[in-house]
Design an enzyme around this catalytic site. Structure first.
Site, PDB file in Angstrom:
ATOM      1  N   ASP A  71      -2.971  -4.336   1.117  1.00 25.98           N
ATOM      2  CA  ASP A  71      -2.347  -5.652   1.355  1.00 25.98           C
ATOM      3  C   ASP A  71      -3.359  -6.798   1.393  1.00 25.98           C
ATOM      4  OD1 ASP A  71      -0.068  -4.118   1.669  1.00 25.98           O
ATOM      5  OD2 ASP A  71      -0.124  -4.177   3.863  1.00 25.98           O
TER       6      ASP A  71
ATOM      7  N   THR B 263      -6.984  -1.659   3.224  1.00 30.34           N
ATOM      8  CA  THR B 263      -5.555  -1.923   3.031  1.00 30.34           C
ATOM      9  C   THR B 263      -5.327  -2.455   1.624  1.00 30.34           C
ATOM     10  OG1 THR B 263      -3.699  -3.372   3.554  1.00 30.34           O
ATOM     11  CG2 THR B 263      -5.829  -4.188   4.199  1.00 30.34           C
TER      12      THR B 263
ATOM     13  N   MET C  34       4.432  -4.480  -2.995  1.00 25.37           N
ATOM     14  CA  MET C  34       4.170  -4.327  -1.554  1.00 25.37           C
ATOM     15  C   MET C  34       3.333  -5.510  -1.060  1.00 25.37           C
ATOM     16  SD  MET C  34       3.453  -0.339  -0.743  1.00 25.37           S
ATOM     17  CE  MET C  34       4.793   0.777  -0.410  1.00 25.37           C
TER      18      MET C  34
ATOM     19  N   ARG D  93       3.422  -6.347   2.618  1.00 25.28           N
ATOM     20  CA  ARG D  93       3.900  -6.739   3.961  1.00 25.28           C
ATOM     21  C   ARG D  93       4.090  -8.242   4.061  1.00 25.28           C
ATOM     22  NH1 ARG D  93       1.859  -2.458   8.032  1.00 25.28           N
ATOM     23  NH2 ARG D  93       3.782  -1.269   7.967  1.00 25.28           N
TER      24      ARG D  93
ATOM     25  N   GLU E 276       7.307  -8.063  -1.232  1.00 23.18           N
ATOM     26  CA  GLU E 276       8.352  -7.471  -0.370  1.00 23.18           C
ATOM     27  C   GLU E 276       8.654  -8.307   0.876  1.00 23.18           C
ATOM     28  OE1 GLU E 276       6.997  -3.606   0.921  1.00 23.18           O
ATOM     29  OE2 GLU E 276       5.299  -4.427   2.009  1.00 23.18           O
TER      30      GLU E 276
ATOM     31  N   ARG F  25       0.024   2.510  -4.203  1.00 19.05           N
ATOM     32  CA  ARG F  25      -1.015   3.101  -3.352  1.00 19.05           C
ATOM     33  C   ARG F  25      -1.554   4.404  -3.925  1.00 19.05           C
ATOM     34  NH1 ARG F  25       1.809   2.614   2.258  1.00 19.05           N
ATOM     35  NH2 ARG F  25       1.452   4.867   2.319  1.00 19.05           N
TER      36      ARG F  25
ATOM     37  N   GLY G 109      -1.271   3.416   6.419  1.00 24.85           N
ATOM     38  CA  GLY G 109      -0.920   3.713   5.027  1.00 24.85           C
ATOM     39  C   GLY G 109      -2.177   4.061   4.250  1.00 24.85           C
TER      40      GLY G 109
ATOM     41  N   ASP H 285      -4.844  -8.005   3.916  1.00 27.78           N
ATOM     42  CA  ASP H 285      -4.412  -8.938   4.959  1.00 27.78           C
ATOM     43  C   ASP H 285      -5.278  -8.885   6.222  1.00 27.78           C
ATOM     44  OD1 ASP H 285      -3.617  -6.466   5.842  1.00 27.78           O
ATOM     45  OD2 ASP H 285      -1.553  -7.023   6.294  1.00 27.78           O
TER      46      ASP H 285
ATOM     47  N   ASP I  36      -4.943  -3.084  10.257  1.00 27.94           N
ATOM     48  CA  ASP I  36      -4.893  -3.747  11.565  1.00 27.94           C
ATOM     49  C   ASP I  36      -4.395  -2.825  12.691  1.00 27.94           C
ATOM     50  OD1 ASP I  36      -2.441  -3.714  10.367  1.00 27.94           O
ATOM     51  OD2 ASP I  36      -1.986  -5.834  10.701  1.00 27.94           O
TER      52      ASP I  36
ATOM     53  N   ARG J 191       0.707   7.133  10.946  1.00 25.78           N
ATOM     54  CA  ARG J 191       0.786   5.887  11.716  1.00 25.78           C
ATOM     55  C   ARG J 191       0.936   6.228  13.199  1.00 25.78           C
ATOM     56  NH1 ARG J 191       1.065   1.755   8.111  1.00 25.78           N
ATOM     57  NH2 ARG J 191       2.149   2.085   6.148  1.00 25.78           N
TER      58      ARG J 191
HETATM   59  O1  F6P Z   1       0.265  -1.659   4.617  1.00 22.75           O
HETATM   60  C1  F6P Z   1       0.347  -0.975   3.404  1.00 22.75           C
HETATM   61  C2  F6P Z   1       1.759  -0.793   2.973  1.00 22.75           C
HETATM   62  O2  F6P Z   1       1.761  -0.145   1.722  1.00 22.75           O
HETATM   63  C3  F6P Z   1       2.605  -2.067   2.917  1.00 22.75           C
HETATM   64  O3  F6P Z   1       2.346  -2.832   1.764  1.00 22.75           O
HETATM   65  C4  F6P Z   1       3.994  -1.497   3.004  1.00 22.75           C
HETATM   66  O4  F6P Z   1       4.899  -2.436   3.525  1.00 22.75           O
HETATM   67  C5  F6P Z   1       3.826  -0.341   3.924  1.00 22.75           C
HETATM   68  O5  F6P Z   1       2.454   0.030   3.885  1.00 22.75           O
HETATM   69  C6  F6P Z   1       4.661   0.863   3.584  1.00 22.75           C
HETATM   70  O6  F6P Z   1       4.479   1.818   4.574  1.00 22.75           O
HETATM   71  P1  F6P Z   1       4.938   3.321   4.485  1.00 22.75           P
HETATM   72  O7  F6P Z   1       3.957   4.042   3.598  1.00 22.75           O
HETATM   73  O8  F6P Z   1       4.885   3.801   5.875  1.00 22.75           O
HETATM   74  O9  F6P Z   1       6.302   3.350   3.876  1.00 22.75           O
END
Ligand code: F6P
Length: 343
Positions: A128, A126, A170, A172, A223, A276, A10, A130, A103, A71
C-alpha cells in the site's frame, strides 16, 4: 547472538529478500537467526524454525514469506497472549527480534518495546506504500507492475468491445497503487480515497473522450475511494483483530453508475490478491535487501525501538514510534500530475 525474525500482516513480494539479508548478515557476525512462524502468532504459540544461509540463499526472488504471516494482535487477548509471547521470547534465548510488517505489526512491535523493553527492530513492508517514515516500501513497485500488466491485457478486450473497464486496485485508505498504476497505463480516469468521487466530472470526461473518437476507456479505482454521500465499501461487516474492515467492491458500484449515466457498456475487474502474489520486481528485491542489511546492522549495534526506512535513495534509521504515528496518504502532487490527462 540469536536473532528472531517474523513477518506479520498481509504478505508482500520482497519479504523473503529481507529474511535472506538478515540471515546472511547475522551469520557474517557469527550469530544465528530463528524464524518465528506466522507473525506474532508464532511467538505466542512458540512456532519457530532455524534459518540457515544455505536455506535462505535462493529465496530472494520468491514471493510471499517462507515464515508465513497472520494478522495476529497479541494485545487483543493481553492476559494470555502477552505473557506467553514474553515467556517464549525468553525460552528461545533470543537477544533481539526483527519484526517485518506494516502499521499493525510495527504497532505491536512499538508497544512491546515501550511496555516491556523488548529488544525489537522494525522493517517496513506493504504494497500500500502507506507507512509514514519511508518514502517507498518494497512490495509497492511489484504491485503497481502487476496492475499495469493486468490493464495491458484488459485494454485489448475493452477496446474490441468498445467498453469502459473499471479496474479496482488494493491500497486500503491510500491511493498510491491506483495513482501510480493509473499514470503508467494512461488511465482515462483515476479514483483515489484522498479525493471524493466526482461522478458528473468523470462522466463528462468519459463522454468527451468517446465523442473525440476514443472507442474505449480505462478507469482505475482504489478500493478505498468514496462517494461523498456514502462511506467506504466493504466486503462484509467483519473487522480484523486490528479493527480494520475488508475493503472491496467500489469498482462494481462505480461501473454500474458509469453505465447508467453514460449509456456505455461497462465492466469491472477487481484485481485483489493478485497484486500481492508472485515474484518481487528487481527494484523491490534490491530495496528489501538493503532494508534487511540495515536492520541487521541496528540489531548488532543494539539500537532497539528503531526501524529502517528509505529516505530519498538512502536507507536511514528512525524510531518505531515515528513509524506508526500516522498513515501516509497519497501525495496529491502525483494525483495532480495524473489529473492533467483527465481535465
Ligand atoms: O495492506 C495490504 C492489503 O493488501 C490491502 O491493500 C488490502 O486492503 C488488505 O491488505 C487485504 O487484506 P487480506 O489479505 O487480509 O484480505
Amino acid at each position: 547472538m540469536r536473532v528472531g525474525l517474523l513477518t506479520g500482516g498481509g504478505d508482500c513480494p520482497g519479504l523473503n529478500a529481507v529474511i535472506r539479508a538478515i540471515v546472511q548478515r547475522t551469520a557474517n557476525e557469527g550469530g544465528t537467526c530463528i524464524g518465528i512462524l506466522e507473525g506474532w502468532r508464532g511467538l505466542v504459540r512458540d512456532m519457530t524454525v532455524t534459518l540457515e544461509v544455505s536455506r535462505t540463499d535462493d529465496i530472494v526472488g520468491k514471493g510471499g514469506t517462507i515464515l508465513g504471516s497472520s494478522r495476529t494482535n497479541p494485545y487483543k487477548n493481553p492476559d494470555t497472549d502477552l505473557p506467553a509471547l514474553q515467556d517464549n521470547f525468553k525460552n528461545l534465548g533470543l537477544d533481539a527480534l526483527v519484526a517485518i510488517g506494516g502499521d499493525d505489526t510495527l504497532g505491536v512491535a512499538y508497544r512491546l518495546h515501550k511496555d516491556f523493553h523488548m529488544p525489537i527492530v522494525g522493517v517496513p513492508k506493504t504494497i500500500d506504500n502507506d507507512l509514514m517514515v519511508t518514502d517507498f516500501s518494497f512490495g509497492f513497485d511489484t504491485a503497481v507492475n502487476i496492475v499495469v500488466e493486468a490493464v495491458d491485457r484488459l485494454r485489448t478486450t475493452t477496446e474490441s468491445h468498445r467498453r469502459i473497464m473499471v479496474v479496482e486496485t488494493m491500497g486500503r485508505n491510500s491511493g498510491w497503487i491506483a495513482c501510480f498504476a493509473g499514470i503508467a497505463v494512461a488511465a482515462d480516469y483515476i479514483l483515489v480515497p484522498e479525493v471524493p468521487i466526482d461522478m458528473p466530472h468523470m462522466v463528462d470526461v468519459l463522454k468527451r473522450r468517446r465523442a473525440s473518437g476514443k472507442h474505449y476507456a480505462i478507469v482505475v479505482v482504489s478500493e478505498g475511494a468514496e462517494f461523498p454521500e456514502r462511506g467506504m465499501i466493504t466486503i462484509d461487516d467483519k473487522l480484523d483483530t486490528f479493527g480494520h474492515p475488508r475493503l472491496g467492491g467500489i469498482g462494481n458500484v462505480v461501473a454500474d453508475r458509469i453505465e447508467r449515466l453514460t449509456g456505455l457498456e461497462t465492466r469491472c475487474v477487481i484485481l485483489g490478491h493478485l497484486q500481492r502474489g508472485g515474484p518481487p520486481s528487481a527494484c523491490d528485491r534490491v530495496l528489501a535487501t538493503r532494508l534487511g542489511l540495515a536492520a541487521s546492522h541496528l540489531v548488532i549495534q543494539k539500537r532497539f525501538g528503531t526501524m529502517v526506512a528509505l529516505s530519498g535513495n538512502r536507507i536511514v534509521e528512525t524510531t518505531l514510534s515515528e513509524g506508526v504515528a500516522a498513515t501516509k496518504t497519497l501525495d496529491l502532487t502525483y494525483y495532480d500530475e495524473a489529473a492533467a490527462f483527465f481535465k
